[in-house]
Write a protein that holds these residues in place. Structure first.
Motif, mmCIF file in Angstrom:
data_model
loop_
_atom_site.group_PDB
_atom_site.id
_atom_site.type_symbol
_atom_site.label_atom_id
_atom_site.label_comp_id
_atom_site.label_asym_id
_atom_site.label_seq_id
_atom_site.Cartn_x
_atom_site.Cartn_y
_atom_site.Cartn_z
ATOM 1 N N TRP A 215 0.825 -1.206 0.000
ATOM 2 C CA TRP A 215 0.000 0.000 0.000
ATOM 3 C C TRP A 215 0.858 1.254 0.000
ATOM 4 C CZ3 TRP A 215 -4.661 -0.421 -1.585
ATOM 5 C CH2 TRP A 215 -5.415 -1.563 -1.315
ATOM 6 N N GLU A 216 1.970 1.226 0.730
ATOM 7 C CA GLU A 216 2.878 2.376 0.721
ATOM 8 C C GLU A 216 3.494 2.580 -0.655
ATOM 9 O OE1 GLU A 216 4.384 2.166 5.396
ATOM 10 O OE2 GLU A 216 5.511 1.171 3.793
ATOM 11 N N LEU A 217 3.805 1.503 -1.326
ATOM 12 C CA LEU A 217 4.367 1.589 -2.671
ATOM 13 C C LEU A 217 3.343 2.184 -3.647
ATOM 14 C CD1 LEU A 217 7.117 0.745 -3.899
ATOM 15 C CD2 LEU A 217 5.968 -1.303 -4.751
ATOM 16 N N ALA A 218 2.096 1.724 -3.525
ATOM 17 C CA ALA A 218 1.045 2.273 -4.383
ATOM 18 C C ALA A 218 0.814 3.752 -4.081
ATOM 19 C CB ALA A 218 -0.249 1.484 -4.191
ATOM 20 N N GLY A 219 0.869 4.124 -2.804
ATOM 21 C CA GLY A 219 0.711 5.527 -2.444
ATOM 22 C C GLY A 219 1.825 6.397 -2.998
ATOM 23 N N LEU A 220 3.054 5.877 -2.998
ATOM 24 C CA LEU A 220 4.174 6.618 -3.566
ATOM 25 C C LEU A 220 3.970 6.849 -5.066
ATOM 26 C CD1 LEU A 220 7.034 7.832 -3.511
ATOM 27 C CD2 LEU A 220 7.926 5.502 -3.757
#
Length: 259
Positions: free
Chosen positions: A68-73
């Motif tokens: 999810w953090e990767l997608a947010g980035l």
């Protein structure tokens, strides 16, 4: 004859000056100026609190992010890029409007562009010919335009991957989606979801660098099944539906405005 042209030119200038003195024109200019200022302030606040571009210098840190953090980035990278263009184009359009000039509209939000062809059609369409042109001719036109983009941005490895992925996306969309425009919205959104994801992943290479882009490819495509790949495709499906509905609404408004 020259006197008539001179008189008509002076008349047009007088009409422009009178229009710019009207209350409606002043009110519109003030509202557009406030919108322009709001876009610039939002961009400055976003750059003050968010640092997605700085992550390109720490690919190992990007690798350690959760799905999810990767997608947010990735979403922050594309959204901030759009916000920067929106602020710049809106400011230029507002200044030109004060001088009585009309510039093209600012770019539409990247969150509702679900196909590579929608993002690039204005670049390769003049070379593609008519709608009845063969797919081979359209592919050749696309290769010329993406080649120009590649030369313009420089032969960086990340730019090469970005152009190559977009060329593949545009070509596949033309062969797989264009002949089936009569599909239902749900079916079109379902088939378009992988292309939406491909477009977003290709933009990571351009907005960041090759190392960070390869982290996204490995974490999401190569080793991302079922998580985070399937949740992302579900999100892309919803985004594609929104994009298709907006396109139909714009097309309806365009035809309803005809006399």
């Amino acid at each position: 004859m020259s006197g008539i042209n001179h008189w008509s030119f002076n008349q047009r200038c007088w009409q422009v000056r009178e229009q710019r003195r009207s209350k409606a024109w002043c009110r519109k200019a003030v509202v557009e100026g406030l919108r322009c200022a709001g876009s610039c302030v939002l961009l400055e606040l976003s750059l003050h609190w968010l640092y997605p571009s700085a992550m390109q210098f720490y690919p190992q840190l990007v690798w350690e992010l959760s799905g999810w953090e990767l997608a947010g980035l990735g979403y922050c990278l594309t959204l901030l890029f759009y916000l920067k263009y929106l602020a710049l184009y809106r400011l230029a359009g507002w200044v030109a409007g004060l001088e009585g000039l009309v510039l093209p509209h600012p770019p539409c939000c990247v969150s509702r562009i679900h196909l590579c062809s929608l993002l690039w059609r204005y670049f390769y369409h003049p070379l593609a010919g008519s709608k009845n042109s063969s797919n081979l001719r359209k592919a050749a036109a696309s290769s010329v335009c993406f080649g120009f983009v590649l030369v313009w941005h420089g032969w960086d490895k990340a730019v090469v991957v970005w152009c190559a992925l977009n060329f593949v996306g545009v070509s596949l969309e033309r062969w797989l989606l264009a002949p089936h425009t009569n599909w239902s919205v749900r079916l079109q959104a379902l088939v378009s979801s992988p292309f939406f994801l491909l477009m977003c992943l290709s933009s990571i290479f351009f907005l960041s660098n090759y190392d960070v882009g390869m982290v996204f490819i490995q974490r999401i495509i190569l080793s991302g099944f079922p998580i985070p790949l399937l949740p992302l495709l579900a999100i892309m499906y919803c985004g594609a539906q929104v994009s298709l509905h907006v396109q139909r609404l714009e097309l309806k408004r365009r035809f309803s405005s005809f006399p």
